[in-house]
Motif scaffolding. Sequence first.
Motif, PDB file in Angstrom:
ATOM      1  N   LEU A   1      40.577  32.687  11.310  1.00 52.95           N
ATOM      2  CA  LEU A   1      40.177  33.916  10.647  1.00 52.95           C
ATOM      3  C   LEU A   1      40.514  33.769   9.074  1.00 52.95           C
ATOM      4  CD1 LEU A   1      41.878  36.235  13.357  1.00 52.95           C
ATOM      5  CD2 LEU A   1      39.496  35.802  13.143  1.00 52.95           C
TER       6      LEU A   1
ATOM      7  N   VAL B   1      35.496  39.604  15.680  1.00 50.63           N
ATOM      8  CA  VAL B   1      36.323  39.719  14.471  1.00 50.63           C
ATOM      9  C   VAL B   1      36.557  38.392  13.755  1.00 50.63           C
ATOM     10  CG1 VAL B   1      38.522  40.377  13.371  1.00 50.63           C
ATOM     11  CG2 VAL B   1      37.074  41.974  14.879  1.00 50.63           C
TER      12      VAL B   1
ATOM     13  N   ARG C   1      35.470  41.543  20.056  1.00 55.17           N
ATOM     14  CA  ARG C   1      34.751  42.426  18.773  1.00 55.17           C
ATOM     15  C   ARG C   1      33.985  41.564  18.014  1.00 55.17           C
ATOM     16  NH1 ARG C   1      37.703  44.963  21.652  1.00 55.17           N
ATOM     17  NH2 ARG C   1      37.564  47.128  22.116  1.00 55.17           N
TER      18      ARG C   1
ATOM     19  N   VAL D   1      40.475  39.442   9.006  1.00 51.48           N
ATOM     20  CA  VAL D   1      41.313  40.406   9.379  1.00 51.48           C
ATOM     21  C   VAL D   1      42.142  40.710   8.101  1.00 51.48           C
ATOM     22  CG1 VAL D   1      42.028  40.049  11.623  1.00 51.48           C
ATOM     23  CG2 VAL D   1      43.378  38.836   9.896  1.00 51.48           C
TER      24      VAL D   1
ATOM     25  N   ALA E   1      38.723  43.522  11.089  1.00 55.44           N
ATOM     26  CA  ALA E   1      39.620  44.416  11.755  1.00 55.44           C
ATOM     27  C   ALA E   1      40.956  44.767  10.670  1.00 55.44           C
ATOM     28  CB  ALA E   1      39.962  43.937  13.128  1.00 55.44           C
TER      29      ALA E   1
ATOM     30  N   LEU F   1      40.202  40.521  19.315  1.00 61.46           N
ATOM     31  CA  LEU F   1      39.521  40.259  18.136  1.00 61.46           C
ATOM     32  C   LEU F   1      38.271  39.582  18.373  1.00 61.46           C
ATOM     33  CD1 LEU F   1      42.297  39.285  15.826  1.00 61.46           C
ATOM     34  CD2 LEU F   1      41.007  41.787  15.678  1.00 61.46           C
TER      35      LEU F   1
END
Length: 183
Positions: free
Chosen positions: A126, A100, A98, A103, A4, A95
């Motif tokens: 992340l 994710v 989805r 990032v 993302a 996030l």
Amino acid sequence: MTTALLVIDFQKKLVDTEPLPGDIAMVSANINALMQRARQTGAPVVLIQHEDDTALVRGSDAWALSAALVTDPSDHLIGKRTPDSFLGTGLGALLAARAVNHVVICGYASEFCVDTTVRRAAANGLTVTLAADAHTTHDKPHANAASIRAHHNATLSNIRSFGPKIRAERTSEITFGTPAQDR
């Protein structure tokens, strides 16, 4: 990897008023290029807006996104009240929903909200790509905006203690879907 794009605090009061932040034309163009590339691959674009009760009142012209941004109705909007884009917001849930796990971060202000969000994203597990030429700030008495940006690109990309990797990459090197470190 599911990626993302996070665009932090690129708002009228912060980036469209005099004095302008450093290299604002280049940074704006690079953010727009990242947003377009993200949308073309189906990666979520998340526009994060700082708000407070005085200068950046939600709904005010000062709070609005910069006129330089080319937005799309599919973009996600997140409001925040601290330098941390995750604290007290729906960003983490968005996030997670989805799936994710990577990032790409860009926007304003390199030494505050960009820095804090990069660190928090890594602390949350992340993988982070800092768009090295797509974040800015205002000149300060101790350093100009370009020096501050360079400092944060070097410092953040050398942090290893979070576990997930943090990389600073130029806009032209950033792809959505697979970060450079995993290719």
